[in-house]
Design a protein around this motif. Sequence first.
Motif, mmCIF file in Angstrom:
data_model
loop_
_atom_site.group_PDB
_atom_site.id
_atom_site.type_symbol
_atom_site.label_atom_id
_atom_site.label_comp_id
_atom_site.label_asym_id
_atom_site.label_seq_id
_atom_site.Cartn_x
_atom_site.Cartn_y
_atom_site.Cartn_z
ATOM 1 N N VAL A 98 0.143 10.216 -4.108
ATOM 2 C CA VAL A 98 -0.998 10.651 -3.310
ATOM 3 C C VAL A 98 -0.485 11.427 -2.108
ATOM 4 C CG1 VAL A 98 -2.967 9.897 -1.951
ATOM 5 C CG2 VAL A 98 -2.407 8.718 -4.067
ATOM 6 N N ASN A 99 -0.956 12.643 -1.958
ATOM 7 C CA ASN A 99 -0.654 13.443 -0.774
ATOM 8 C C ASN A 99 -1.773 13.226 0.241
ATOM 9 O OD1 ASN A 99 1.679 14.604 -1.922
ATOM 10 N ND2 ASN A 99 0.427 16.118 -3.005
ATOM 11 N N THR A 100 -1.479 12.446 1.233
ATOM 12 C CA THR A 100 -2.492 12.079 2.206
ATOM 13 C C THR A 100 -1.906 12.135 3.602
ATOM 14 O OG1 THR A 100 -3.990 10.321 2.933
ATOM 15 C CG2 THR A 100 -1.928 9.653 1.921
ATOM 16 N N SER B 190 2.257 1.715 -3.439
ATOM 17 C CA SER B 190 1.216 2.167 -4.366
ATOM 18 C C SER B 190 0.904 3.644 -4.158
ATOM 19 C CB SER B 190 -0.055 1.332 -4.176
ATOM 20 O OG SER B 190 0.205 -0.041 -4.375
ATOM 21 N N LEU B 191 0.823 4.081 -2.911
ATOM 22 C CA LEU B 191 0.584 5.499 -2.645
ATOM 23 C C LEU B 191 1.721 6.367 -3.170
ATOM 24 C CD1 LEU B 191 -0.803 5.323 1.016
ATOM 25 C CD2 LEU B 191 -2.099 5.778 -1.062
ATOM 26 N N TYR B 192 2.936 5.843 -3.085
ATOM 27 C CA TYR B 192 4.080 6.597 -3.609
ATOM 28 C C TYR B 192 4.051 6.669 -5.128
ATOM 29 C CZ TYR B 192 8.898 7.697 -4.843
ATOM 30 O OH TYR B 192 10.029 8.251 -5.390
ATOM 31 N N LEU C 169 -7.122 2.705 -6.565
ATOM 32 C CA LEU C 169 -6.253 2.239 -5.488
ATOM 33 C C LEU C 169 -7.068 1.925 -4.238
ATOM 34 C CD1 LEU C 169 -3.469 1.715 -4.283
ATOM 35 C CD2 LEU C 169 -3.282 4.172 -3.805
ATOM 36 N N THR C 170 -8.036 2.787 -3.918
ATOM 37 C CA THR C 170 -8.888 2.539 -2.752
ATOM 38 C C THR C 170 -9.665 1.244 -2.903
ATOM 39 O OG1 THR C 170 -9.109 4.928 -2.432
ATOM 40 C CG2 THR C 170 -10.713 3.518 -1.330
ATOM 41 N N ILE D 153 0.837 -1.204 0.000
ATOM 42 C CA ILE D 153 0.000 0.000 0.000
ATOM 43 C C ILE D 153 0.869 1.250 0.000
ATOM 44 C CG2 ILE D 153 -1.712 1.301 1.304
ATOM 45 C CD1 ILE D 153 -2.832 -1.340 2.313
ATOM 46 N N ILE E 100 -7.659 9.165 1.120
ATOM 47 C CA ILE E 100 -6.859 9.204 -0.103
ATOM 48 C C ILE E 100 -7.274 10.359 -0.999
ATOM 49 C CG2 ILE E 100 -6.273 7.899 -2.178
ATOM 50 C CD1 ILE E 100 -6.410 5.367 -0.564
ATOM 51 N N ARG F 282 -6.703 7.208 -7.745
ATOM 52 C CA ARG F 282 -6.893 7.084 -6.303
ATOM 53 C C ARG F 282 -8.101 6.233 -5.968
ATOM 54 N NH1 ARG F 282 -5.805 13.518 -5.054
ATOM 55 N NH2 ARG F 282 -3.529 13.434 -5.310
#
Length: 305
Positions: free
Chosen positions: A204-206, A198-200, A284-285, A195, A262, A281
């Motif tokens: 994603v700025n979360t 994947s966010l990288y 991904l979610t 995860i 996200i 996003r």
Amino acid sequence: MDSGRPADGFRQPAKVRTRGSTHSLGHPSHLFEDTSGNMEVPPSGPGYEGSAASFGLARPGILSDPMMSNLAMAYGSSLASQGKSIVGQNIDRFIPVSRLKYYFAVDTIYVGKKLGLLVFPYMHQNWEVRYQQDTPVAPRVEVNAPDLYIPAMAFITYLLVAGFALGTQSRFSPEVLGVQASSALIWLVIEVLAILLSLYLVTVNTDLTTIDLVAFAGYKYVGMITGVVAGLIFGRTGYYVALGWCCISIVVFMIRTLRLKILSEAAAEGVLVRGTRNQLRMYLTMAIAAVQPFFMYWLTFHLVR
């Protein structure tokens, strides 16, 4: 030839004188005379400290002085306090203790509400986490806040239930239970790392942290426990029904929870960028939520026969 004298080559050996006198030889008991009393006792006095030390009779140590003992204790206490402060300053770099306290700030009411939300999330409306002075409120007053208490207790309970299930089938052994625990922990670590990667990649700025992801990934153990217990009571049919319900519930819970996390920064971006990144996003979610049932089934199907 004088017969009384021996020949030149046959002289009698000379008598060897010994230390003992004739008087000593005449009294054999003197051969074993105790001579320990003849040892000199080292003199004592103000001028003979060196001699006493050479015989092992050293004077008392420095620490016997009360003043020196107090100074040593004070110095040791100061060193201990300095070491404690250094450890306290540097331990947060590796283990965020202050953050962990937040994730364990729960009570009985919160645990009951959270378990009900994990099993039946369909009627819940507000999924946002309340903030107070730019910091999220504690989980005990906010049911939507992530916590580590339920995942930790659920993981331990899952191992206990797994051991009981294996015992009812005469397959229990410490090695098998150790493999079960290691497998569950390794899959959890792999899931969290995947995860994060994947966010990288999706950029994603979360405000999701690694601890948040561990908490959300650990909530599936509640459904796994429910499925295994139902299987032990009602057999394979009960296992599939209970696990299926919990799988759907955890998917709904993850989508509605992670969607806000996200997609939280999407409003600050442009229209075109927001449209393309929103799709990534959202995918991904949905992928994070959809993978939960596979882990739940993979880690429990062999426990019910």
